[in-house]
Design an enzyme around this catalytic site. Structure first.
Site, short mmCIF file in Angstrom:
data_model
loop_
_atom_site.label_atom_id
_atom_site.label_comp_id
_atom_site.label_asym_id
_atom_site.label_seq_id
_atom_site.Cartn_x
_atom_site.Cartn_y
_atom_site.Cartn_z
N ARG A 519 0.84 -1.19 0.00
CA ARG A 519 0.00 0.00 0.00
C ARG A 519 0.88 1.25 0.00
O ARG A 519 1.94 1.25 0.60
CB ARG A 519 -0.86 -0.07 1.27
N LYS A 524 5.32 3.79 5.05
CA LYS A 524 5.97 2.67 4.36
C LYS A 524 7.18 3.16 3.56
O LYS A 524 7.96 2.38 3.05
CB LYS A 524 4.96 1.94 3.47
N THR A 626 3.08 -8.54 5.91
CA THR A 626 3.02 -9.95 5.48
C THR A 626 3.72 -10.12 4.13
O THR A 626 4.15 -11.22 3.79
CB THR A 626 1.57 -10.47 5.38
#
Length: 782
Positions: A519, A524, A626
């Site tokens: 995303r 991030k 993940t």
């Protein structure tokens, strides 16, 4: 049909439905026939068995289920994949024929994909775990680029039909809002465990009007009003995460959350009563309800309302039951993601539920007093506080379990983010490190590596990933490492071909594939990656970097439609890619590619091809991740911060086989008050040079002001955060150094592939099978 083989069924359904042979059928016709034939193997009553299974049933409530394409996974788990392959080969069709069928993109990222992995693991482990959510008509959105800018279009994932779901008219329930009632219609899809022995259920609710069409109004030529109820009902499940920058958007989001939560709780109570009538003494032994983040937390006051108004339980009994049945997973420490609803807005949408929120608040105050919490300290626990309803506080108070999703994340919850609650209820807090299903992410996505592993250690890993540890005995076997490396080459060639087909961009498969797909969010740090690439580019140009293994930096990410800054980062990365591609001095050494419409199916191609997995969130911000696990499983090294599950990945595979850089949680805590990114910017010419490209005319943002806004956010901050809120400039130079270390190590192919091999051999812990067994044992008591 049940007596015929799967292959015969496919042939027969094609003839009956379309009058065609396999070789002549269109992709959509073939997809529907193959899916229907597989459904005949399952049996039409799979949902009844899942809902009335013996023993305790776990119900997983989630706003997202990022299932991806179901056909291949279901064929694998039913043991029909080989028959399908044979059938395609016999008829001259490619087994990849269904790659043009849309994904069921009913999720945004890790949260939704985790939910899908969990369902697969529940069924494979023989645990009754049924999923409940919304049947969004358009899922997230389809992304494409126009002059480097992200554009969105509706993602019509059902245009080829939805052969894997069954509409259950007899289970329709009614959900009430202020001034509106809608029907919640369940669509059930089978969740097939590996080997097909256990089949659970994914029940997605579709909103429909009480009256489809008002004939009288139409007859009076009031055409808009005649279909008004239909439009209003369908808006509820039209789109995942509608833009909530206005009150109207916020109301729609709350409606969505209440819609699927109320429908699910009504459904569970009804099913329970079919067995036990109005005796609720067995309810907690029959059901566990897991709230996947705060989105379904409104299920708690709704449960109280139904139990008290419809079933005539006292508040004390209903609340005791709620605490026994409900459990909460926290997916983030970020304040903006811990949902809060304004009281006036909540009352404007579901006023009949608000009084149960106030009951919870009163029960909380009473409990705080009994626990001796001084009055002046009580405010930080309040569920209703300063006109806001705090859903995370409600979730912790009214459940028996709150879990984080990686060891580091859980420790941050306990010691910092939710410390006051941990002190109050230490026994409620626990860790459940996330996982992924190896069936989809290895057996299906990387058949070459699957075959190699099975050849070396047998196929026990498919249902027990800890078996991968047996590979360790080959870690010094040069022939085995070479074979492992050859598979990576195959996967890189396949990805290069796929990207050329999709994007029209040629990538040299001999380049290092350095990949960041996830995303698009500031924490991030895709922007940090972009800065590092620019620093390397300038280093190659001015001769500072002499030895450099050619590298393709591959990105994939969607930015939320209203997230201006995230969209600016996408445009910036695309501009960097364009500049590098046009520079003859570096284009044989560097390439930057941002793929469009990154989704589960794209991830299935990208993950097996990665040499380097970029996991570079600011320490303490990524709950788990993940994607990092998928890359590790498929033999990539992690280039990352000491954050989320990266911590556990390096603990399993060894820090020497990965590349960890940057400030840790405790380092950031030390500098957070004094951090001055402007000082770093002014002091370090390399940092200044890359940051200045945002404003010095190196790149063009089309007059949007996006790049200047990014520049200001880094150096000046904004009203809602301080400068360089995610410490990009703090970590930039150590990050580039780590990147160059990876690059230098790649020159020794054998040693580099050995590191990758050791990562695969130590990925056993990160199976969602392990996570689900932990939930079943510790939280659901199944």
């Amino acid at each position: 049909m049940a007596t015929k083989t799967f292959k015969q069924n496919v042939t027969e359904i094609l003839k009956l439905d379309y009058g065609k042979e396999i070789k002549d059928a269109s992709t959509v016709e073939l997809y529907n026939a193959v899916s229907k034939a597989a459904m005949t193997h399952i049996g039409r009553d799979f949902n009844e068995q899942a809902m009335h299974a013996e023993g305790k049933k776990a119900c997983y409530l989630s706003a997202e289920f990022l299932i991806g394409r179901m056909v291949y996974n279901n064929l694998l788990n039913l043991g029909l994949f080989n028959q399908f392959s044979e059938l395609m080969t016999e008829n001259g069709r490619d087994i990849r024929v269904f790659e043009e069928i849309e994904d069921a993109a009913l999720g945004n990222g890790g949260l939704g994909r985790l939910a899908a992995c969990f369902l697969d693991s529940g069924a494979t482990n023989g645990i009754t775990l049924n999923g409940y959510g919304i049947r969004y008509k358009y899922g997230l959105f389809k992304q494409y680029f126009e002059d480097g800018f992200q554009k969105e279009t509706a993602d019509d994932w059902m245009k080829a039909g939805d052969p894997w779901s069954v509409r259950k008219e007899e289970d329709i329930v009614v959900v009430e809002f202020k001034g509106q009632s809608v029907k919640a219609v369940p669509y059930d899809s089978p969740v097939i465990g590996y080997g097909g022995k256990k089949i659970n259920l994914l029940r997605l609710w579709q909103a429909e009007p009480m009256e489809e069409f008002n004939f009288d109004l139409f007859n009076e030529q009031q055409y808009d009003k005649a279909a008004k109820d239909k439009v209003a009902a369908e808006a509820i499940c039209s789109l995942l995460y509608p833009n909530d920058s206005t009150d109207a958007g916020k109301k729609l989001r709350l409606k969505q959350q209440y819609f699927f939560s109320s429908a699910t709780i009504q459904d569970i109570i009804r099913t329970y009563k079919e067995k036990y009538g109005s005796d609720f003494s067995h309810f907690a032994a029959e059901y566990a309800v897991q709230l996947n983040d705060t989105h379904p937390t409104v299920a708690i006051p709704e449960f109280l309302r139904l139990m008290m108004e419809k079933e005539k339980l006292t508040f004390a009994k209903a609340f005791k039951l709620a605490k026994e049945v409900f459990a909460y997973t926290n997916h983030t420490i970020m304040a903006e993601a811990l949902e809060k609803w304004s009281v006036p807005l909540f009352k404007a949408v579901i006023p009949h539920v608000y009084k149960y929120v106030t009951m919870l608040q009163k029960a909380l105050v009473k409990e705080l007093k009994s626990l001796g919490i001084p009055e002046e300290e009580q405010k930080r626990y309040d569920i209703v506080d300063d006109g806001l309803i705090h859903m995370a506080r409600m979730a912790i108070f009214a459940t028996h379990s709150t879990n984080g999703v990686a060891q580091l994340h859980t420790e941050i919850l306990k010691n910092d983010a939710l410390n006051e609650w941990y002190k109050l209820y230490p026994e409620r807090f626990n860790n459940k490190t996330n996982g992924i299903t190896q069936r989809r992410w290895l057996a299906l996505a990387n058949m070459e590596l699957s075959g190699f592993i099975t050849d070396k250690i047998g196929n026990g890993w498919i249902t027990d990933l800890d078996n991968l540890k047996k590979l360790e005995k080959f870690k010094d076997d040069a022939a085995v490492i070479k074979q492992f490396g050859e598979i990576k080459k195959i996967k890189k060639r396949q990805l290069a071909d796929f990207i050329y087909e999709r994007e029209g961009v040629k990538i040299n498969p001999d380049f290092i594939f350095d990949i960041q797909v996830k995303r698009l969010h500031e924490y991030k740090r895709q922007l940090l990656n972009a800065f590092s690439i620019l620093d390397i580019y300038f280093g190659l140009k001015d001769g500072r970097i002499k030895e450099f293994q050619p590298t393709a930096f591959i990105f994939g990410a969607k930015a939320a439609p209203g997230y201006f800054r995230a969209k600016g980062i996408i445009k910036y990365i695309n501009e960097i890619g364009k500049m590098i591609a046009a520079d003859p001095e570096v284009k044989d050494k560097l390439q930057v590619v941002f793929v469009q419409n990154y989704n589960v199916s794209y991830a299935e191609k990208i993950t097996p091809a990665a040499d380097v997995s970029e996991q570079i969130s600011t320490a303490g911000t990524e709950a788990s991740g993940t994607g990092n696990m998928k890359f590790m499983l498929n033999g990539a090294v992690t280039l990352g911060t000491y954050d989320g599950a990266n911590v556990e990945i390096v603990a399993e595979a060894g820090e020497e086989n990965n590349y960890i850089f940057g400030a840790r949680v405790e380092d950031i805590a030390k500098i957070s008050d004094s951090y001055d990114p402007k000082k770093l910017y002014q002091k370090n010419p390399r940092i200044k040079k890359v940051v200045d490209t945002l404003i010095d005319g190196t790149f063009d943002d089309g007059g949007t002001g996006m790049f200047k806004e990014l520049y200001d956010a880094l150096l000046e901050g904004a009203s809602w955060h301080k400068p360089d809120h995610y410490y990009l400039l703090e970590d930039l130079i150590p990050y580039v150094e780590a990147k160059l270390r990876v690059n230098a190590d790649y020159a020794d192919t054998y040693e580099f592939r050995r590191k990758c091999f050791i990562n695969t051999a130590n990925a056993g812990k990160f199976s969602s099978d392990r996570t689900i067994r932990d939930y079943a044992l510790d939280v659901w008591h199944i």
